[in-house]
Design an enzyme around this catalytic site. Structure first.
Site, PDB file in Angstrom:
ATOM      1  N   TYR A 137      46.010 112.007  55.984  1.00  0.00           N
ATOM      2  CA  TYR A 137      46.515 111.701  54.390  1.00  0.00           C
ATOM      3  C   TYR A 137      45.778 112.420  53.554  1.00  0.00           C
ATOM      4  CZ  TYR A 137      48.892 109.249  50.548  1.00  0.00           C
ATOM      5  OH  TYR A 137      49.505 108.940  49.252  1.00  0.00           O
ATOM      6  N   GLN A 139      44.840 113.400  50.170  1.00  0.00           N
ATOM      7  CA  GLN A 139      45.140 113.342  48.756  1.00  0.00           C
ATOM      8  C   GLN A 139      43.947 113.622  47.932  1.00  0.00           C
ATOM      9  OE1 GLN A 139      47.699 110.122  47.286  1.00  0.00           O
ATOM     10  NE2 GLN A 139      45.997 109.347  45.857  1.00  0.00           N
ATOM     11  N   THR A 140      42.939 112.623  48.165  1.00  0.00           N
ATOM     12  CA  THR A 140      41.720 112.620  47.196  1.00  0.00           C
ATOM     13  C   THR A 140      41.163 114.315  47.238  1.00  0.00           C
ATOM     14  OG1 THR A 140      41.377 110.385  47.698  1.00  0.00           O
ATOM     15  CG2 THR A 140      39.529 111.762  46.771  1.00  0.00           C
ATOM     16  N   SER A 146      40.784 108.682  41.069  1.00  0.00           N
ATOM     17  CA  SER A 146      41.685 107.751  40.872  1.00  0.00           C
ATOM     18  C   SER A 146      42.866 108.719  40.086  1.00  0.00           C
ATOM     19  CB  SER A 146      40.932 106.879  39.602  1.00  0.00           C
ATOM     20  OG  SER A 146      40.029 106.084  40.096  1.00  0.00           O
ATOM     21  N   ARG A 335      26.777  77.948  47.343  1.00  0.00           N
ATOM     22  CA  ARG A 335      26.973  79.218  47.433  1.00  0.00           C
ATOM     23  C   ARG A 335      27.766  79.401  48.413  1.00  0.00           C
ATOM     24  NH1 ARG A 335      21.297  81.115  48.383  1.00  0.00           N
ATOM     25  NH2 ARG A 335      21.817  83.082  48.093  1.00  0.00           N
ATOM     26  N   GLY A 403      16.174  85.828  56.046  1.00  0.00           N
ATOM     27  CA  GLY A 403      15.647  87.377  56.703  1.00  0.00           C
ATOM     28  C   GLY A 403      16.354  87.856  57.830  1.00  0.00           C
ATOM     29  N   THR A 424      36.856 100.816  46.167  1.00  0.00           N
ATOM     30  CA  THR A 424      37.082 102.139  45.531  1.00  0.00           C
ATOM     31  C   THR A 424      38.226 102.892  45.960  1.00  0.00           C
ATOM     32  OG1 THR A 424      34.800 102.390  45.716  1.00  0.00           O
ATOM     33  CG2 THR A 424      35.918 104.255  45.027  1.00  0.00           C
ATOM     34  N   GLU A 426      42.272 103.437  47.401  1.00  0.00           N
ATOM     35  CA  GLU A 426      43.400 102.751  47.052  1.00  0.00           C
ATOM     36  C   GLU A 426      43.561 102.087  45.468  1.00  0.00           C
ATOM     37  OE1 GLU A 426      46.705 102.640  48.031  1.00  0.00           O
ATOM     38  OE2 GLU A 426      45.814 103.968  49.631  1.00  0.00           O
TER      39      GLU A 426
END
Lengths: 666, 666
Positions: A137, A139-140, A146, A335, A403, A424, A426
């Site tokens: 594909y 495209q970019t 974007s 966390r 570690g 980044t 899609e």
């Protein structure tokens, strides 16, 4: 897993207060989904060709060849075992190594299905299904990510020969990034500006053959190669992301994808009956898949960190006894457990998104486009939110492993490196939230105009209430009421959108205001998206959920998900006046007690994801918790340990030690 | 750089409103520091042996050999060019590749200097200085990281032979992680429990020879190797982090480091006159170096992201003109500029820490230990704060570069991978903040007791004022007053500490309370550390700073640093009642206008770091902004592009395309 001999986590498993097998079904979506996943995952795990052990020590060429081998072996298995499409897709998934086929099945085929005419589909799909051609594909471009409308590649119609001339007019128009393009694909769907009779009709898709089907060499006029190393050791380096330039390459006219518009023999551009919006359906589909993947990537990292936290002990030894498990520290819990809750939250919102996609598709087929803007904003926003949090969450899990999380054998560095591009591709995550914000501000502006509020914006219908309401929370336990939580999130999100709208109104040029306030707009969009996730989790809990204790665990997770966000974004709840300082503090109090409630179930809650050790690919996350002996064993496999004295010692170390440096050739 | 022919950023550079050369001196610390750094950086950049271009494509063994080569070449240069110690240290720094020498110079030598007696220093230091022996620092074990007192390796005194027997009693006692240990070091300072006559005297350091100086083979009883691949392609894989076990290895008694305590010939344990606290001085020293490194790593990432943001254009094209530079978007500015300001802030706080170290050392030598707890807490907290933010900041810079940031040629993946262990080593960042919190709570408890408040806790002397004060901010510009900013940060930090102390008092067992509230305690500690950074930046601005416009730029950066934190932690400023919602909103307003003020100076502000393209190692961050042609050029260097048809095509791709799969050997 029952046959494992060591089980350092057996004690943890005995503590579980719910039916793990029932939770596995909830996570998988259904008994059927669980069974298929389980069977295929074990199939992959037991096949030595699919081993991942040495992956991070291979150089680029070895890694790439190893990937080609896995793909071919998978294709052979799929055919020999006559796997269904669902099973085949699971198989590729569990191989867990990015490869050109991902784009072939995930982008090339869907592009032809979505944008090709029936004749085009009849011609190309069978070839693609049988893999007689392999597609990507494209495209970019080097200079355009974007902004798809800014692509520079041209497709100029030549009426004399009835062909399109595909051309790269500039360096920045080089196609750049497409996966599978660099070394493998024989074909590509190429996006280029359609030029007919000197007129630019914008970006359209074209099927272009790139390489000879005889000897795989690039066709005349085509320059193609790999774009080089990417983040991580293995990670996406198994993929041949490519660069591609065209020097006036000719293709037949019927290789323009013509579902929404065509160019006739006479060189006339003719839009079809099919509305362009139909293409947005695909975007909704792709992005809901990304949200689902987020829940998987995050749950995987959380599994590793949770199991290892129940193995690792540090400090707190009394009278020479064992030290305290790190999972018992509140700092670790505060966390880790929100990330565990987030994984579940994303799983359920992706489930809902998938039903939204079905709904949107049905409506589009009935020419009903009314829900499209909302569905589009919603999926864009959720793609952005879930991938950002997941990327950060994986890295947080790595840090939670101390570690040892830095070793590739922990599996976490690779998981992070392979995951981050999702933020980044899609749609860049910030660009997407700006789209959501634009939609929100517009929705706010139309309040009271009679425009119906659909889907996830329905809450804005209670505008007056949401602007005035005061939370009723007086005791920590009040925060366990879903309605109370929902109202706080709705109030915060709505007030942020309204504040943005108000501040925008102060600018004489709306565009300038939007630009100036864009950072605030992004925050409002995120608040809205968090509300969606919270509300879908709450909705899920209204369903009938079988299994002893299962719903209770999900309720705890839902509360943790919502309240940790409330704590993290306290500034927004406070500054919009949605909550008081006291109420925020009470949320924090109940959060701590929820962590204690979750604690005995932590291992069982990650067991419920049903991941094999092969899929996890982590010494720290092993089902049996047998971490240290395996870490030790793993170390010796490094190529540096093939010799006791390292290569280069005689040339570069000994001369230093012996003070013979001046004589050495350096 | 003046000789570069292309300069796509020349226009940006002309916009600068300050004297860049003067700012370079401010950043470097002095004219002398700038000159040395500049000269050595260029020396390294111009030497082909120090090239970094192919680093990410090398396999582990090649990378390791390449590192040995660089180290040997550097040693040769240092000797041939008769570099000073300062210059040699700069040289190693600019080579920018982790190597065993880092531990030799940075840990082995200082350990002997700090913990060895004068006789021991006289014996070992000359050998180490000449590199006739190569040493590492073997503390961490497979099962023991943060809890040094829990180490299991034993050093048992044998009075019969006057030796210590170094032994690894368990698998978890294997030394694990020490850099330089795996393949290179001939010696190590080994930390082990001293056992004399059956009594355990706790952890002490011992000099142990590991490998033969003749043929580099491990000595009898020693098993040693590399622990395997770590995060990233190149990154820390150039370092031989090692595993080491001892099977009753004997060393002479005088190889115990005996500055603070010794074992006599008769087997008597005798503490010396030198107080143990002297060892904490080293910790302060190492950690201030880490803070300084944080400012460098962050500024490096910021340089790349800033320059590329001024090259990359996306959207916003009007009438076919060029698109908008991404640096002109407020969303980009609101993520990038705070990191730029943070880099400067960390630089100045590290400068201050370095003077603190000098002060502490002088006091320790005069047997004055009064400032040690405060200095220790302060450096621990700043180490934790700056490394956490820097790690996240590097990744944020990578995301700010969009898709291309994911390529190794951007330099950012490697920078991240090589940086993140800093969050774990030399004190896990969460464990460190808990130490700070413990110190803060203790300080609060002693308020009014007459105990003097030293250094960074002096503000707590104004307890009453800080608990009651209301910020005077009424207009956005009021936030430009440093006193106003400082008071808000002091009030927030102090109130959070006091709240913690109050909540702790509710528990009958203090230890239980500390554990239960540890997440809140960490937040209070971070607030305190942020206050330190803000206050040291403000102090810096009170100094005389020469150079046209330099101070003005630093004032902008200082305001951005403080106010972006205020925005990010608004919940804490609001819930402690330090500020009103209105005041928080005003801070946000002025922040936007500060971004606009900074914008024209952004490129010059990163130029002021004076980094060579070699050091940056980034196509995106090139000084000349010539990004796209170089990205394109770089791609073709990947090993996969050595052949047009990839290895494995005939075996694994062609059989699929030709439907010959069943015949293929897979």
């Amino acid at each position: 897993m029952a046959t494992e001999r060591v089980d350092n986590l057996a004690g943890e498993r005995r503590k579980a207060e719910f039916d793990v097998e029932a939770m596995k079904i909830v996570w998988a979506g259904s008994k059927h989904d669980l069974d298929v996943s389980d069977r295929i995952a074990r199939l992959v795990a037991s096949d030595p060709v699919f081993g991942k052990d040495t992956r991070t020590t291979l150089d680029r060429k070895e890694l790439f060849k190893n990937t080609l081998r896995k793909v071919a072996h998978a294709w052979k298995q799929i055919n020999e075992l006559r796997l269904t499409e669902e099973e085949a897709s699971r198989l590729r998934f569990y191989i867990d190594q990015p490869a050109y086929v991902d784009l072939h099945w995930g982008m090339f085929l869907p592009a032809i299905k979505g944008q090709g005419t029936e004749e085009q589909q009849a011609k190309w799909l069978p070839l693609a299904y049988k893999m007689q051609i392999i597609g990507c594909y494209a495209q970019t471009e080097l200079g355009h990510g974007s902004n798809v409308q800014g692509l520079e590649t041209t497709a100029t119609f030549d009426p004399q020969t009835d062909e399109f001339i595909i051309h790269s007019p500039t360096l920045t128009s080089s196609k750049w990034w497409p996966g599978g393009l660099g070394k493998v694909s024989t074909h590509a769907v190429v996006y280029a500006r359609l030029i007919v009779d000197g007129k630019d009709y914008g970006v359209n898709g074209f099927i272009v053959q790139l390489r000879s089907l005889d000897d795989h060499s690039p066709l005349p006029g085509i320059t193609v190669g790999d774009i080089g190393m990417k983040f991580g050791n293995g990670a996406y380096n198994s993929m041949d992301n490519g660069v591609l330039t065209f020097d006036n390459v000719r293709i037949p006219r019927d290789q323009m994808l013509m579902r929404v518009a065509k160019v006739t023999r006479e060189g006339k551009y003719v839009p079809s009956d099919v509305p362009r919006q139909i293409l947005y359906g695909t975007m909704v589909y792709v992005r809901q898949g990304i949200v689902s993947d987020a829940s998987i990537a995050l749950s995987r990292a959380v599994t590793i960190a949770t199991r290892y936290s129940a193995v690792r002990r540090q400090f707190g030894s009394q009278n020479g006894g064992p030290e305290t498990k790190v999972i018992d520290y509140k700092t670790q819990q505060s966390r880790l457990f929100p990330l565990l809750a987030t994984a579940y939250a994303y799983r359920f919102v992706s489930e809902w998104l998938s039903s939204l996609y079905t709904d949107v598709t049905q409506r589009l087929q009935a020419n009903d486009f009314s829900v499209l803007p909302e569905a589009h904003a919603c999926t864009a926003g959720l793609k952005s939110l879930t991938t950002s949090i997941t990327a950060d969450g994986i890295e947080e899990c790595r840090k939670l492993c101390g570690g040892h999380g830095y070793l590739c054998s922990s599996g976490l560095p690779e998981l992070f490196a392979v995951y981050v591009p999702t933020c980044t591709y899609e749609g860049d995550n910030v660009v997407l939230q700006l789209q959501v914000a634009r939609f929100l501000v517009k929705t706010v502006a139309q309040l009271g105009s009679g425009e119906p509020l659909v889907g996830t914006t329905a809450y804005m219908g209670r505008a007056e209430h949401l602007l005035q309401c005061k939370s009723s929370v007086q005791n920590p336990e009040d925060w366990l009421n879903p309605d109370v939580v929902l109202e706080a999130f709705e109030s915060r999100a709505f007030r942020m959108s309204v504040d943005c709208a108000k501040n925008l109104a102060k600018f004489s040029k709306p565009k300038e205001g939007f630009s100036e306030l864009s950072a605030d707009l992004v925050e409002a969009a995120i608040a809205h998206c968090q509300l969606i996730v919270v509300s879908k989790f709450i909705d899920k809990l209204k369903q009938d959920i079988p299994g002893a204790g299962v719903k209770q665990q999900l309720e705890i997770l839902c509360s943790i998900y919502a309240l940790h966000l409330l704590h993290k974004h306290a500034g927004e709840f406070l500054s919009t006046g949605s909550l008081t300082s006291k109420q925020v503090a009470l949320a924090n109090d109940i959060l701590r007690s929820l962590y204690s409630k979750l604690r005995p179930n932590a291992i069982a809650l990650v067991d419920s994801f049903n991941y094999t050790d092969h899929f996890l690919g982590s010494v720290l996350g092993r089902y049996d918790g047998n971490v240290y002996p395996k870490l030790y064993e793993e170390a010796w496999k490094d190529p540096l340990n093939e010799t006791v004295v390292p290569e280069g010692y005689h040339e570069f170390v000994r001369p230093i030690l012996k003070q013979h440096l001046r004589m050495a050739r350096l």
